[in-house]
Design an enzyme around this catalytic site. Sequence first.
Site, PDB file in Angstrom:
ATOM      1  N   CYS A   9      42.370  -7.088   5.609  1.00 20.00           N
ATOM      2  CA  CYS A   9      43.512  -6.340   4.599  1.00 20.00           C
ATOM      3  C   CYS A   9      43.451  -5.008   4.491  1.00 20.00           C
ATOM      4  O   CYS A   9      42.646  -4.826   5.371  1.00 20.00           O
ATOM      5  CB  CYS A   9      43.203  -6.383   3.162  1.00 20.00           C
ATOM      6  SG  CYS A   9      42.896  -8.169   1.973  1.00 20.00           S
ATOM      7  N   ARG A  52      49.299  -2.241   0.002  1.00 22.00           N
ATOM      8  CA  ARG A  52      48.116  -2.801   0.550  1.00 22.00           C
ATOM      9  C   ARG A  52      49.169  -4.040   0.792  1.00 22.00           C
ATOM     10  O   ARG A  52      49.526  -4.919   0.318  1.00 22.00           O
ATOM     11  CB  ARG A  52      46.731  -3.181  -0.148  1.00 22.00           C
ATOM     12  CG  ARG A  52      46.851  -4.240  -1.579  1.00 22.00           C
ATOM     13  CD  ARG A  52      46.864  -5.487  -0.823  1.00 22.00           C
ATOM     14  NE  ARG A  52      45.006  -6.246  -0.600  1.00 22.00           N
ATOM     15  CZ  ARG A  52      44.362  -6.189  -1.653  1.00 22.00           C
ATOM     16  NH1 ARG A  52      44.272  -5.687  -3.210  1.00 22.00           N
ATOM     17  NH2 ARG A  52      43.064  -6.552  -0.736  1.00 22.00           N
ATOM     18  N   ASN A  90      37.711  -6.803   1.388  1.00 28.41           N
ATOM     19  CA  ASN A  90      37.025  -7.770   1.000  1.00 28.41           C
ATOM     20  C   ASN A  90      35.644  -7.563   2.161  1.00 28.41           C
ATOM     21  O   ASN A  90      35.827  -6.548   2.858  1.00 28.41           O
ATOM     22  CB  ASN A  90      37.483  -9.099   2.317  1.00 28.41           C
ATOM     23  CG  ASN A  90      36.672 -10.834   1.595  1.00 28.41           C
ATOM     24  OD1 ASN A  90      36.073 -10.129   0.520  1.00 28.41           O
ATOM     25  ND2 ASN A  90      36.986 -11.373   2.662  1.00 28.41           N
TER      26      ASN A  90
HETATM   27  C1  LIG Z   1      39.890 -12.083  -0.269  1.00 29.19           C
HETATM   28  C2  LIG Z   1      40.539 -10.992  -0.804  1.00 29.19           C
HETATM   29  C3  LIG Z   1      40.848  -9.527  -0.398  1.00 29.19           C
HETATM   30  C4  LIG Z   1      41.705 -10.275   1.611  1.00 29.19           C
HETATM   31  C5  LIG Z   1      40.669  -9.674   2.936  1.00 29.19           C
HETATM   32  O1  LIG Z   1      39.754  -7.843   2.061  1.00 29.19           O
HETATM   33  N1  LIG Z   1      40.309 -10.204   3.734  1.00 29.19           N
HETATM   34  C6  LIG Z   1      39.899  -9.958   4.598  1.00 29.19           C
HETATM   35  C7  LIG Z   1      39.014 -11.121   4.918  1.00 29.19           C
HETATM   36  S1  LIG Z   1      37.881 -10.577   6.671  1.00 29.19           S
HETATM   37  O2  LIG Z   1      36.632  -9.961   6.014  1.00 29.19           O
HETATM   38  O3  LIG Z   1      38.756  -9.907   7.516  1.00 29.19           O
HETATM   39  O4  LIG Z   1      37.472 -11.764   6.727  1.00 29.19           O
HETATM   40  C8  LIG Z   1      40.134 -10.963  -2.071  1.00 29.19           C
HETATM   41  C9  LIG Z   1      41.243  -9.238  -3.267  1.00 29.19           C
HETATM   42  C10 LIG Z   1      40.814  -9.470  -4.202  1.00 29.19           C
HETATM   43  C11 LIG Z   1      40.000 -10.859  -4.589  1.00 29.19           C
HETATM   44  C12 LIG Z   1      40.338 -12.101  -6.149  1.00 29.19           C
HETATM   45  C13 LIG Z   1      39.823 -10.748  -7.157  1.00 29.19           C
HETATM   46  O5  LIG Z   1      39.089 -10.286  -6.736  1.00 29.19           O
HETATM   47  C14 LIG Z   1      40.438 -11.757  -8.359  1.00 29.19           C
HETATM   48  C15 LIG Z   1      39.767 -12.706  -8.777  1.00 29.19           C
HETATM   49  C16 LIG Z   1      37.930 -11.908  -8.659  1.00 29.19           C
HETATM   50  C17 LIG Z   1      36.743 -13.470  -8.596  1.00 29.19           C
HETATM   51  O6  LIG Z   1      35.784 -13.526  -8.278  1.00 29.19           O
HETATM   52  C18 LIG Z   1      37.201 -14.848  -7.485  1.00 29.19           C
HETATM   53  C19 LIG Z   1      38.723 -14.520  -7.617  1.00 29.19           C
HETATM   54  C20 LIG Z   1      39.246 -13.775  -6.842  1.00 29.19           C
HETATM   55  C21 LIG Z   1      41.048 -14.516  -7.481  1.00 29.19           C
HETATM   56  C22 LIG Z   1      39.148 -12.927  -5.928  1.00 29.19           C
HETATM   57  C23 LIG Z   1      39.976 -13.968  -4.201  1.00 29.19           C
HETATM   58  C24 LIG Z   1      39.368 -13.060  -3.066  1.00 29.19           C
HETATM   59  O7  LIG Z   1      38.432 -12.252  -3.054  1.00 29.19           O
HETATM   60  C25 LIG Z   1      40.797 -11.476  -2.921  1.00 29.19           C
HETATM   61  C26 LIG Z   1      41.742 -12.514  -3.450  1.00 29.19           C
END
Ligand SMILES: C[C@H](CCC(=O)NCCS(=O)(=O)O)[C@H]1CC[C@H]2[C@@H]3[C@H](O)C[C@@H]4C[C@H](O)CC[C@]4(C)[C@H]3C[C@H](O)[C@]12C
Length: 325
Positions: A2, A16, A79
Site C-alpha cells: 500500500c 492512498r 500493512n
Molecule cells: C491489508 C490492508 C493493507 C494493504 C496493505 O498494506 N497491503 C500490503 C501487503 S504487504 O505488506 O506488502 O505484504 C489493510 C488496511 C486496512 C485493513 C482493514 C482495517 O484495519 C479494518 C479491519 C480490521 C480487522 O481487524 C481486520 C479486517 C479489516 C477489514 C482490515 C483488513 C486489512 O488488514 C486491511 C484492509
Amino acid sequence: MCTAITYYTKDHYFGRNLDLEFSYNETVTVTPRYYPFHLRNGKTLDHHYAMIGMAYIVDGFPLYYDATNEKGLSMAGLNFPNNADYKEEREGCDNIAPFEFIPWILGQCANVNEARILLERINLVDLNFSEELPLSPLHWMISDKGNSIVVESVKDGLKIFENPVGVMTNNPTFDYQMFNLNNYMHLSKEPPANTFAAKLELEQYSRGMGAIGLPGDLSSVSRFVKTAFTKMNSVSGDSELESISQFFHILGSVEQQRGCVHLGGDKYEITIYSSCCNMDKGIYYYTTYENSQITAVDMYRENLDGNTIISYSLVKKQQINYQNR
Ligand SMILES: C[C@H](CCC(=O)NCCS(=O)(=O)O)[C@H]1CC[C@H]2[C@@H]3[C@H](O)C[C@@H]4C[C@H](O)CC[C@]4(C)[C@H]3C[C@H](O)[C@]12C
C-alpha cells in the site's frame, strides 16, 4: 502493499493505494457526529467529529482503512507484518484495539498536535474485532494540513516519527525508509552533468536521465523512494481538478497491475482502489482497479448531526465516455 500520501496545493489532500489480492466489500462511509462508537474498553464515543473514508462495515461498526474528519485530520492504516506488536491491556492508559484507532483519533482530534497528546496515553491492545477477521498488523500515517506523523506499535513500545515527506508504504520500520532516501540524493529531475570522469565524453541521449537509478519495482522500500521523488517534485495547478488529477498521477506511479506480484496459485496483488480526500472540503474521490473514472462522495451532502452510518458501494464497473455515439 500500500502507499499513502499527502499533497498540498491551494487545498490539502490525503489518500492512498490499497493493494491486496482480494476485497472485503469496503464502501465509502460517512460516520456522523452522534454515531455511538462502543469501544472494547467499555467507553463510548457518542459525540465526536464526523468523518468520511473507506471502511468495511461489520455488525454496524465501520472498520476504517483510511479516513478524514471534518477538521481535515486524516489517517490511514497500512500493512506492517512481523513488526506490528500489540500489547496486553494496561491500567492508566487508553486501551484501544487497532480497529478502533482511526475513530479514536479522528473522532477527538482536530490536528496532529492534538493527536500527539492522545498518543501519549494510548496502548494499542491485542484485540480482534471478531473471530472471523484477522488482527491486522498495521502502522498508521496521521496527517493534517501541514504535518504528518507515523505511528508504529513495535516490540519495544509505541514509536512516533515525524514524516517530512508525507509518504508511507509498508515494511520495514519508518526510520529505515527515511534513512534510505540518503542513497538517492543524487537523483534529479534536471538533465545530468557528466561527473563520471573528466576525460570521458558522455552524452545525454534521453530525457529523464537525471533520475536513472530511481527504483521501479513494487517492493515497499522501492515504492517509498519512487513516491517520495514523484511527490516532492510534483508540479500542478491549484484548482480542484488539477490537484486531484495530479494526486492520482502520483499514486499511479506505484500502482500494481495484475500479474506483477504473484502470491501463489492464481492470486496476484492489485491496486484495489486509490483514494484522494480533499481535507478542506470533505470530498472523498476514488478509482478502483476496474473503473478508472474518478467517483466522489461529499461528506457535507449528508446529515452530519445524525447517528447512523451512511455508506456508498464502490462503483467498480469501467465507465467509458464514447465521443461518437
Ligand atoms: C491489508 C490492508 C493493507 C494493504 C496493505 O498494506 N497491503 C500490503 C501487503 S504487504 O505488506 O506488502 O505484504 C489493510 C488496511 C486496512 C485493513 C482493514 C482495517 O484495519 C479494518 C479491519 C480490521 C480487522 O481487524 C481486520 C479486517 C479489516 C477489514 C482490515 C483488513 C486489512 O488488514 C486491511 C484492509
